[in-house]
Design a protein around this motif. Structure first.
Motif, short mmCIF file in Angstrom:
data_model
loop_
_atom_site.label_atom_id
_atom_site.label_comp_id
_atom_site.label_asym_id
_atom_site.label_seq_id
_atom_site.Cartn_x
_atom_site.Cartn_y
_atom_site.Cartn_z
N ARG A 7 0.83 -1.21 0.00
CA ARG A 7 0.00 0.00 0.00
C ARG A 7 0.86 1.26 0.00
O ARG A 7 0.56 2.23 -0.67
N ALA A 8 1.94 1.22 0.78
CA ALA A 8 2.85 2.37 0.84
C ALA A 8 3.59 2.49 -0.48
O ALA A 8 3.88 1.48 -1.14
N HIS A 9 3.91 3.71 -0.87
CA HIS A 9 4.65 3.91 -2.12
C HIS A 9 6.09 3.44 -1.95
O HIS A 9 6.86 4.01 -1.18
N VAL A 10 6.42 2.38 -2.67
CA VAL A 10 7.77 1.82 -2.71
C VAL A 10 8.09 1.64 -4.19
O VAL A 10 7.43 0.85 -4.85
N PRO A 11 9.07 2.37 -4.71
CA PRO A 11 9.33 2.29 -6.15
C PRO A 11 9.84 0.94 -6.66
O PRO A 11 9.40 0.47 -7.71
N THR A 12 10.78 0.31 -5.94
CA THR A 12 11.39 -0.93 -6.44
C THR A 12 11.58 -1.92 -5.30
O THR A 12 11.52 -1.56 -4.12
N LEU A 13 11.88 -3.16 -5.66
CA LEU A 13 12.15 -4.20 -4.66
C LEU A 13 13.32 -3.82 -3.77
O LEU A 13 13.31 -4.07 -2.57
N ALA A 14 14.34 -3.18 -4.33
CA ALA A 14 15.51 -2.78 -3.54
C ALA A 14 15.14 -1.81 -2.42
O ALA A 14 15.82 -1.75 -1.40
N GLU A 15 14.05 -1.09 -2.58
CA GLU A 15 13.63 -0.09 -1.59
C GLU A 15 12.54 -0.60 -0.64
O GLU A 15 12.09 0.14 0.23
N LEU A 16 12.12 -1.84 -0.81
CA LEU A 16 11.07 -2.40 0.05
C LEU A 16 11.58 -2.53 1.48
O LEU A 16 12.62 -3.15 1.71
N PRO A 17 10.87 -1.95 2.45
CA PRO A 17 11.29 -2.12 3.85
C PRO A 17 11.29 -3.61 4.23
O PRO A 17 10.41 -4.37 3.81
N GLU A 18 12.27 -3.99 5.03
CA GLU A 18 12.43 -5.40 5.40
C GLU A 18 11.19 -5.96 6.07
O GLU A 18 10.86 -7.13 5.88
N ASN A 32 12.17 -3.83 -12.14
CA ASN A 32 12.72 -2.76 -11.31
C ASN A 32 13.25 -1.67 -12.23
O ASN A 32 14.30 -1.84 -12.84
N ARG A 33 12.49 -0.62 -12.35
CA ARG A 33 12.76 0.54 -13.19
C ARG A 33 12.61 0.22 -14.68
O ARG A 33 11.70 0.70 -15.32
N VAL A 34 13.50 -0.60 -15.26
CA VAL A 34 13.40 -0.91 -16.69
C VAL A 34 12.15 -1.76 -16.92
O VAL A 34 11.94 -2.76 -16.24
N SER A 35 11.32 -1.32 -17.84
CA SER A 35 10.05 -1.98 -18.18
C SER A 35 9.02 -1.93 -17.05
O SER A 35 8.03 -2.65 -17.09
N PRO A 80 5.81 3.20 -11.60
CA PRO A 80 6.97 3.23 -10.71
C PRO A 80 6.61 2.98 -9.25
O PRO A 80 6.87 3.79 -8.37
N HIS A 81 5.96 1.88 -9.00
CA HIS A 81 5.53 1.43 -7.67
C HIS A 81 5.73 -0.08 -7.71
O HIS A 81 5.24 -0.75 -8.63
N LEU A 82 6.47 -0.64 -6.75
CA LEU A 82 6.74 -2.07 -6.73
C LEU A 82 5.46 -2.86 -6.94
O LEU A 82 4.46 -2.62 -6.27
N HIS A 83 5.51 -3.77 -7.89
CA HIS A 83 4.39 -4.69 -8.10
C HIS A 83 4.92 -6.02 -8.61
O HIS A 83 5.83 -6.08 -9.42
N VAL A 84 4.34 -7.08 -8.06
CA VAL A 84 4.72 -8.43 -8.42
C VAL A 84 3.60 -9.00 -9.29
O VAL A 84 2.44 -8.99 -8.89
N HIS A 85 3.98 -9.48 -10.46
CA HIS A 85 3.02 -10.11 -11.37
C HIS A 85 2.91 -11.59 -11.01
O HIS A 85 3.92 -12.28 -10.90
N ARG A 129 7.04 -18.15 -23.88
CA ARG A 129 8.26 -18.93 -24.01
C ARG A 129 9.25 -18.53 -22.91
O ARG A 129 10.02 -17.61 -23.09
N GLY A 130 9.19 -19.21 -21.78
CA GLY A 130 10.15 -18.92 -20.70
C GLY A 130 10.17 -17.45 -20.39
O GLY A 130 9.15 -16.85 -20.12
N PHE A 131 11.34 -16.86 -20.50
CA PHE A 131 11.44 -15.41 -20.33
C PHE A 131 10.94 -14.75 -21.61
O PHE A 131 10.89 -15.35 -22.67
N PHE A 132 10.63 -13.48 -21.53
CA PHE A 132 10.02 -12.77 -22.66
C PHE A 132 11.05 -12.10 -23.54
O PHE A 132 10.73 -11.27 -24.34
N TRP A 133 12.33 -12.42 -23.40
CA TRP A 133 13.38 -11.78 -24.17
C TRP A 133 14.37 -12.84 -24.61
O TRP A 133 14.45 -13.92 -24.05
N PRO A 134 15.18 -12.51 -25.63
CA PRO A 134 16.14 -13.51 -26.12
C PRO A 134 17.24 -13.78 -25.10
O PRO A 134 17.68 -12.88 -24.40
#
Length: 139
Positions: free
Chosen positions: A44-55, A87-90, A94-99, A110-115
């Motif tokens: 719920r709190a604004h956290v931009p990326t996983l690296a910034e998620l409070p423990e 995390n940032r790219v793609s 800009p709020h942490l979200h897990v798909h 196909r596995g990952f979405f990139w070559p």
């Protein structure tokens, strides 16, 4: 500062189809899913990326993600799930979200979405590993 779409959802200013709601986390259906049931899990709190998620949110967030990886296949007769975080790219918001995406054999993903690519050599692979180990010691 531009308003954060996910903060607006968490605050009730924007609608979302919720599948989970508590005082720290929300899970809701992606409005442009890869497949029906594609769910986003956010703090719920604004956290931009996983690296910034409070423990103190790490276990609740990933505990909910784990529960959804069990529930979504049961609910939708899927064979499994894909779990992903940008995390940032793609990162479209800009709020942490897990798909958490339901998967079925033969669904077209196909596995990952990139070559994928190989390392130039085993030495190059070892050099990358060493750089990560050194940075990890500083993180």
């Amino acid at each position: 500062m531009t308003a954060c779409t996910f903060c607006s959802i968490a605050g009730g200013e924007l609608p979302a189809v919720l599948v989970y709601d508590d005082d720290r986390l929300l899970a809701f259906l992606d409005h442009r899913p890869l497949f029906p049931g594609h769910t986003l899990v956010i703090p719920r709190a604004h956290v931009p990326t996983l690296a910034e998620l409070p423990e103190d949110l790490l276990l609740p967030l990933f505990g909910l993600v784990q529960r959804l990886t069990r529930a979504i296949p049961l609910a939708l007769e899927a064979h499994g799930t894909f779990v992903g975080i940008n995390n940032r790219v793609s990162q479209s918001v800009p709020h942490l979200h897990v798909h958490v995406v339901p998967r079925r054999r033969g669904d077209g993903l196909r596995g990952f979405f990139w070559p994928r690519q190989r390392y130039a050599s085993s030495e190059a692979m070892q050099e990358v590993a060493e750089r990560i180990r050194l940075a990890l010691a500083q993180a």
